[in-house]
Motif scaffolding. Structure first.
Motif, mmCIF file in Angstrom:
data_model
loop_
_atom_site.group_PDB
_atom_site.id
_atom_site.type_symbol
_atom_site.label_atom_id
_atom_site.label_comp_id
_atom_site.label_asym_id
_atom_site.label_seq_id
_atom_site.Cartn_x
_atom_site.Cartn_y
_atom_site.Cartn_z
ATOM 1 N N MET A 1 0.827 -1.213 0.000
ATOM 2 C CA MET A 1 0.000 0.000 0.000
ATOM 3 C C MET A 1 0.857 1.257 0.000
ATOM 4 S SD MET A 1 -2.999 -0.907 2.698
ATOM 5 C CE MET A 1 -3.933 0.610 2.439
ATOM 6 N N ARG A 2 1.891 1.242 0.830
ATOM 7 C CA ARG A 2 2.767 2.416 0.897
ATOM 8 C C ARG A 2 3.330 2.726 -0.480
ATOM 9 N NH1 ARG A 2 4.866 1.357 6.440
ATOM 10 N NH2 ARG A 2 3.589 2.836 7.638
ATOM 11 N N SER A 3 3.768 1.664 -1.160
ATOM 12 C CA SER A 3 4.386 1.840 -2.465
ATOM 13 C C SER A 3 3.379 2.433 -3.468
ATOM 14 C CB SER A 3 4.909 0.483 -2.946
ATOM 15 O OG SER A 3 5.585 0.606 -4.155
ATOM 16 N N LEU A 4 2.181 1.892 -3.463
ATOM 17 C CA LEU A 4 1.190 2.351 -4.437
ATOM 18 C C LEU A 4 0.622 3.724 -4.062
ATOM 19 C CD1 LEU A 4 -0.018 1.572 -7.071
ATOM 20 C CD2 LEU A 4 -1.613 0.058 -5.908
ATOM 21 N N GLU A 5 0.510 3.977 -2.779
ATOM 22 C CA GLU A 5 0.066 5.306 -2.351
ATOM 23 C C GLU A 5 1.087 6.354 -2.780
ATOM 24 O OE1 GLU A 5 -2.595 6.611 -0.929
ATOM 25 O OE2 GLU A 5 -3.733 4.767 -0.680
ATOM 26 N N ARG A 6 2.335 6.041 -2.559
ATOM 27 C CA ARG A 6 3.376 7.008 -2.879
ATOM 28 C C ARG A 6 3.442 7.290 -4.379
ATOM 29 N NH1 ARG A 6 9.701 5.533 -2.868
ATOM 30 N NH2 ARG A 6 10.240 7.138 -4.365
ATOM 31 N N HIS A 7 3.302 6.226 -5.185
ATOM 32 C CA HIS A 7 3.506 6.395 -6.626
ATOM 33 C C HIS A 7 2.238 6.737 -7.394
ATOM 34 C CE1 HIS A 7 7.729 5.359 -6.756
ATOM 35 N NE2 HIS A 7 7.492 4.312 -5.979
ATOM 36 N N PHE A 8 1.101 6.614 -6.751
ATOM 37 C CA PHE A 8 -0.137 6.873 -7.490
ATOM 38 C C PHE A 8 -1.272 7.431 -6.630
ATOM 39 C CE2 PHE A 8 -4.337 5.009 -8.610
ATOM 40 C CZ PHE A 8 -4.611 5.792 -9.724
ATOM 41 N N ASN A 9 -1.611 6.716 -5.579
ATOM 42 C CA ASN A 9 -2.894 7.004 -4.939
ATOM 43 C C ASN A 9 -2.893 8.246 -4.051
ATOM 44 O OD1 ASN A 9 -5.582 6.034 -5.040
ATOM 45 N ND2 ASN A 9 -5.424 5.422 -2.883
ATOM 46 N N GLN A 10 -1.725 8.744 -3.728
ATOM 47 C CA GLN A 10 -1.696 9.993 -2.953
ATOM 48 C C GLN A 10 -2.416 11.114 -3.705
ATOM 49 O OE1 GLN A 10 1.812 12.426 -2.941
ATOM 50 N NE2 GLN A 10 2.997 10.926 -4.139
ATOM 51 N N TRP A 11 -2.458 11.014 -5.037
ATOM 52 C CA TRP A 11 -3.145 12.043 -5.827
ATOM 53 C C TRP A 11 -4.586 11.676 -6.142
ATOM 54 C CZ3 TRP A 11 1.630 10.212 -8.356
ATOM 55 C CH2 TRP A 11 2.747 10.925 -7.900
ATOM 56 N N PHE A 12 -4.862 10.355 -6.216
ATOM 57 C CA PHE A 12 -6.167 9.939 -6.740
ATOM 58 C C PHE A 12 -7.117 9.394 -5.675
ATOM 59 C CE2 PHE A 12 -3.265 10.145 -10.276
ATOM 60 C CZ PHE A 12 -4.014 10.782 -11.248
ATOM 61 N N GLN B 1 -4.603 3.485 8.304
ATOM 62 C CA GLN B 1 -3.591 4.522 8.529
ATOM 63 C C GLN B 1 -2.801 4.835 7.255
ATOM 64 O OE1 GLN B 1 -1.372 2.894 11.770
ATOM 65 N NE2 GLN B 1 -2.728 3.783 13.333
ATOM 66 N N VAL B 2 -2.630 3.837 6.406
ATOM 67 C CA VAL B 2 -1.789 4.024 5.211
ATOM 68 C C VAL B 2 -2.598 4.561 4.028
ATOM 69 C CG1 VAL B 2 -0.121 2.892 3.701
ATOM 70 C CG2 VAL B 2 -0.472 2.039 6.010
ATOM 71 N N SER B 3 -3.885 4.262 4.010
ATOM 72 C CA SER B 3 -4.685 4.597 2.832
ATOM 73 C C SER B 3 -5.040 6.079 2.785
ATOM 74 C CB SER B 3 -5.977 3.773 2.848
ATOM 75 O OG SER B 3 -6.773 4.160 1.756
ATOM 76 N N SER B 4 -5.003 6.623 1.578
ATOM 77 C CA SER B 4 -5.474 7.997 1.399
ATOM 78 C C SER B 4 -6.930 8.013 0.949
ATOM 79 C CB SER B 4 -4.612 8.708 0.362
ATOM 80 O OG SER B 4 -4.811 8.112 -0.901
ATOM 81 N N GLY B 5 -7.461 6.821 0.666
ATOM 82 C CA GLY B 5 -8.861 6.724 0.270
ATOM 83 C C GLY B 5 -9.632 5.913 1.294
ATOM 84 N N PRO B 6 -10.924 5.716 1.073
ATOM 85 C CA PRO B 6 -11.735 4.908 1.992
ATOM 86 C C PRO B 6 -11.247 3.458 2.019
ATOM 87 C CG PRO B 6 -13.090 5.965 0.275
ATOM 88 C CD PRO B 6 -11.686 6.226 -0.082
#
Ligand code: GDP
Ligand code: MN
Length: 418
Positions: free
Chosen positions: A47-58, A80-85
């Protein structure tokens, strides 16, 4: 033979401004992760990897599925790691265990133990069979997944290496894509000895019209026709013939052909086939015709997938899955969801609907795909050396369907660090 058509250009070679891209509306999409409570660290790492490279914006939602209840700790940590629901779903036992579905437990146990004896990878692990069958036929029916138009499958302990600065769901939608992959690789033959045969039988039974994508998965195999020919009379060619049979074609086909046309094979050859077949532990099931095609074992590595759910919730795919299910191959053999999804995509999609995400750097266990950064971002001016670099390498790499496809030299990535 190219994996995908030249029409399947990369969506973006280089970086966009993700903040501008994120102004587009969100698609009805989410990440889907099947995982155990014990895998929490690996899940958080992916999750950290995908949040950093993509999901932090989306800020797309994360959906977690498990055959057991998720622990409070698991739920807390992923939130805690997710920027989305975040959403959590349980898979009912009836969708998970074979025993819950009229599978004879003794037969099941014997079948998987025998796979262990034959050293079939994960063959003797019941939970792995459950997992593969679940991903093949049930996960898109889960209430949390069913209501999505798109899903992105993620596993614990995977790494993403490049920034993905656009919304892949939106981009796929705009370009008429339905299934996206990053790695294509060959399946272990002994995990799927009869999968293709059942698939072919299904195609015949339902008169499935085959698209141009199907060709990607089949070898046209016509040595049988040649065995009485002039060609076959030469010793070298004859040796080649057997070599091909033994290395590339599951023996049941050869046996069937031999049975139907025994007059054309001498006893010695027949014995060799039987012998070879037994050694490989291939079981014989009821006959259907060998039509001169064979699965080339290529499949999209399904631990990464970005796809439309309706590819798999379609009636035809469900019929395909039910047909496979009724053949019992999910436990008599060890069919992975990757070849099943791939053959499904091959049957039901056009080549132009399949997308190779060569710009997504990705690694799972020891294999992955590493794009080079787009020349546009490099601190030198694009000169003759970089002209057409994308095209040349494109063709070269696409032809290698028999190994993990990796673009080494192609400059399509955005801020990749593999
Ligand atoms: P591999 O990638 O083929 O080696 O298979 P994995 O062991 O990584 O399993 C594939 C996916 O299914 C991963 O996301 C696992 O977390 C998940 N998975 C496998 N077995 C089970 C299981 O018994 N229960 C749950 N909840 N998830 C599982
Ligand atoms: Mn895995």
């Amino acid at each position: 033979r190219p994996i995908i058509s030249a029409k399947d250009a990369v969506f973006e070679s280089g970086c966009r401004d993700p903040l501008i891209e994120a102004k587009n509306p969100r698609m009805n999409a989410a990440f889907v992760v099947l995982a155990r409570n014990s895998e929490i660290d690996g899940v958080v790492s992916s999750m950290r990897s995908l949040e950093r490279h993509f999901n932090q914006w989306f800020n797309y939602p994360w959906i977690f599925l498990n055959n057991e209840r998720f622990s409070q700790e698991f739920k807390k940590k992923v939130a805690q790691v997710s920027s989305g629901p975040v959403r959590f779903g349980t898979v009912p036992a009836a969708r998970w265990n074979f025993e819950e579905q009229q599978t004879n437990p003794v037969l099941f146990k014997e079948a998987i133990e025998s796979q262990g004896d034959r050293e079939i990878m994960y063959g003797n692990t019941a939970s792995y069979h459950n997992m593969c069958r679940f991903y093949s036929g049930y996960f898109f029916k889960h209430p949390l997944v069913r209501k999505l138009d798109w899903y992105w499958r993620v596993e614990p302990d995977v790494d993403f290496y490049c920034d993905l600065t656009y919304d892949p769901f939106l981009e796929m939608q705009m370009r008429g894509k339905k299934y996206g992959f990053t790695v294509a690789i060959k399946e272990l033959v002994n995990t799927v000895p009869n999968l293709f045969r059942y698939t072919n039988a299904f195609i015949k039974k339902h008169d499935v019209p085959l698209s141009d994508a199907w060709d990607f998965f089949v070898d046209r195999f016509d040595v049988y026709k040649g065995q009485n020919s002039e060609h076959y009379k030469s010793t070298t060619n004859r040796r080649d013939f057997w070599k091909k049979l033994e290395e590339r074609v599951p023996m049941y086909h050869a046996l069937q052909t031999a049975g139907e046309d025994a007059a054309r094979l001498d006893q010695h050859s027949l014995n060799r086939l039987v012998d070879h077949s037994n050694k490989r532990g291939l079981h014989m099931v009821n006959k259907d015709q060998f039509d001169g095609t064979e699965y080339n074992m290529c499949h999209f590595w399904s631990n990464f997938e970005i796809a439309r759910t309706d590819l798999f919730t379609s009636e035809l795919y469900q019929q395909y899955f039910d047909y496979l299910e009724s053949s019992q191959g999910f436990f008599i053999e060890r069919w992975g969801d990757a070849p099943v999804h791939s053959l499904g995509a091959g049957m039901f999609l056009n080549l132009s609907e399949i997308h190779y995400f060569r710009d997504i750097g990705y690694k799972h266990s020891t294999l992955g795909h590493c794009p080079k950064n787009s020349p546009r971002q490099l601190p030198y001016k694009p000169g003759p050396r970089y002209k057409n670099v994308y095209h040349e390498n494109d063709e070269r790499n696409l032809a290698k369907y028999d190994r993990p496809v990796s673009d080494g030299g192609v400059g399509v990535g955005c801020r990749c660090k593999c």
